[in-house]
Write a protein that holds these residues in place. Structure first.
Motif, PDB file in Angstrom:
ATOM      1  N   UNK A  59     -15.638   0.216  -7.858  1.00 21.84           N
ATOM      2  CA  UNK A  59     -15.742   0.649  -6.547  1.00 21.84           C
ATOM      3  C   UNK A  59     -15.467  -0.562  -5.405  1.00 21.84           C
ATOM      4  N   UNK A  60     -16.345  -1.432  -5.877  1.00 18.06           N
ATOM      5  CA  UNK A  60     -16.296  -2.629  -4.852  1.00 18.06           C
ATOM      6  C   UNK A  60     -14.997  -3.321  -4.961  1.00 18.06           C
ATOM      7  N   UNK A  61     -14.342  -3.401  -6.158  1.00 23.69           N
ATOM      8  CA  UNK A  61     -13.101  -4.211  -5.976  1.00 23.69           C
ATOM      9  C   UNK A  61     -12.194  -3.712  -6.976  1.00 23.69           C
ATOM     10  N   UNK A  62     -11.199  -2.900  -6.732  1.00 22.07           N
ATOM     11  CA  UNK A  62     -10.634  -2.269  -7.992  1.00 22.07           C
ATOM     12  C   UNK A  62      -9.348  -3.139  -8.341  1.00 22.07           C
ATOM     13  N   UNK A  63      -9.071  -3.138  -9.669  1.00 25.25           N
ATOM     14  CA  UNK A  63      -8.137  -3.811  -9.987  1.00 25.25           C
ATOM     15  C   UNK A  63      -6.772  -3.280  -9.306  1.00 25.25           C
ATOM     16  N   UNK A  64      -5.592  -4.085  -9.602  1.00 26.27           N
ATOM     17  CA  UNK A  64      -4.305  -3.841  -8.924  1.00 26.27           C
ATOM     18  C   UNK A  64      -3.566  -2.494  -9.456  1.00 26.27           C
ATOM     19  N   UNK A  65      -3.867  -2.151 -10.721  1.00 24.41           N
ATOM     20  CA  UNK A  65      -3.168  -1.287 -11.330  1.00 24.41           C
ATOM     21  C   UNK A  65      -3.987  -0.303 -12.393  1.00 24.41           C
ATOM     22  N   UNK A  66      -3.927   1.100 -12.563  1.00 28.42           N
ATOM     23  CA  UNK A  66      -4.585   1.603 -13.440  1.00 28.42           C
ATOM     24  C   UNK A  66      -3.814   2.607 -14.301  1.00 28.42           C
TER      25      UNK A  66
END
Length: 66
Positions: A59-66
């Motif tokens: 939640x603090x820093x999502x990755x670029x793609x899921x």
């Protein structure tokens, strides 16, 4: 809520256009990217991505793609 602050007022930007509100989802629903599928589709896509981010503990820093 203005989706940012937690006030539970979906249309109130509290004088700050950086707060996420219904108008943002409406505009997102009109994009070619989602085939102009509407606000409901934009909201569902947003909810799905937020859940993926939450489930991944990012939640603090999502990755670029899921």
């Amino acid at each position: 809520m203005c989706y940012s602050c937690g006030c539970k007022m979906p249309y109130a930007d509290h004088g700050d256009p950086n707060n996420l509100v219904e108008e943002h989802l409406k505009k997102a629903g009109e994009t070619e990217t989602i085939g102009k599928a509407g606000t409901k589709a934009a909201r569902e896509n947003t909810l799905e991505l937020l859940q993926l981010i939450k489930d991944a503990g990012e939640m603090e820093k999502p990755k670029e793609q899921y």
